[in-house]
Design a protein around this motif. Structure first.
Motif, PDB file in Angstrom:
ATOM      1  N   GLU A  61      35.711  27.118  52.273  1.00 17.44           N
ATOM      2  CA  GLU A  61      36.231  27.684  51.019  1.00 17.44           C
ATOM      3  C   GLU A  61      37.288  28.747  51.322  1.00 17.44           C
ATOM      4  O   GLU A  61      38.321  28.805  50.659  1.00 17.44           O
ATOM      5  N   LYS A  62      37.024  29.564  52.312  1.00 19.66           N
ATOM      6  CA  LYS A  62      37.963  30.631  52.693  1.00 19.66           C
ATOM      7  C   LYS A  62      39.282  30.033  53.166  1.00 19.66           C
ATOM      8  O   LYS A  62      40.353  30.490  52.790  1.00 19.66           O
ATOM      9  N   GLU A  63      39.223  28.979  53.982  1.00 20.49           N
ATOM     10  CA  GLU A  63      40.435  28.332  54.495  1.00 20.49           C
ATOM     11  C   GLU A  63      41.214  27.658  53.384  1.00 20.49           C
ATOM     12  O   GLU A  63      42.438  27.658  53.392  1.00 20.49           O
ATOM     13  N   GLU A  64      40.525  27.067  52.416  1.00 22.83           N
ATOM     14  CA  GLU A  64      41.203  26.392  51.304  1.00 22.83           C
ATOM     15  C   GLU A  64      41.949  27.374  50.418  1.00 22.83           C
ATOM     16  O   GLU A  64      42.957  27.018  49.820  1.00 22.83           O
ATOM     17  N   LYS A  65      41.464  28.589  50.326  1.00 24.02           N
ATOM     18  CA  LYS A  65      42.114  29.609  49.499  1.00 24.02           C
ATOM     19  C   LYS A  65      43.380  30.162  50.154  1.00 24.02           C
ATOM     20  O   LYS A  65      44.213  30.728  49.488  1.00 24.02           O
ATOM     21  N   GLN A  66      43.491  29.988  51.461  1.00 24.39           N
ATOM     22  CA  GLN A  66      44.652  30.540  52.169  1.00 24.39           C
ATOM     23  C   GLN A  66      45.832  29.607  52.137  1.00 24.39           C
ATOM     24  O   GLN A  66      45.854  28.518  51.885  1.00 24.39           O
TER      25      GLN A  66
END
Length: 66
Positions: A61-66
């Protein structure tokens, strides 16, 4: 062979969560997480899978937001 303690530390680090942040997010006492990471205690295999899977989802989720 990589221990659960090592896997947990690495997985938590990739999410950017502190032990307290992980505790708050997963409703697990911080002391329990600290004991797991120190290798003082090891949860049952089903808990290990659950915790590592949850951290993997958070990382994704963190990587997708970046």
């Amino acid at each position: 062979m990589t221990t659960f303690a090592e896997k947990l530390k690495q997985a938590r680090a990739t999410t950017g969560l502190s032990q307290q942040g992980m505790a708050d997010r997963m409703l697990i006492p911080k002391r329990t997480i600290a004991n797991w990471e120190a290798g003082d205690r090891t949860p049952p295999p089903y808990v290990q899978r659950f915790v590592l899977n949850e951290l993997e989802q958070l990382r994704t989720e963190k990587e997708e937001k970046q």
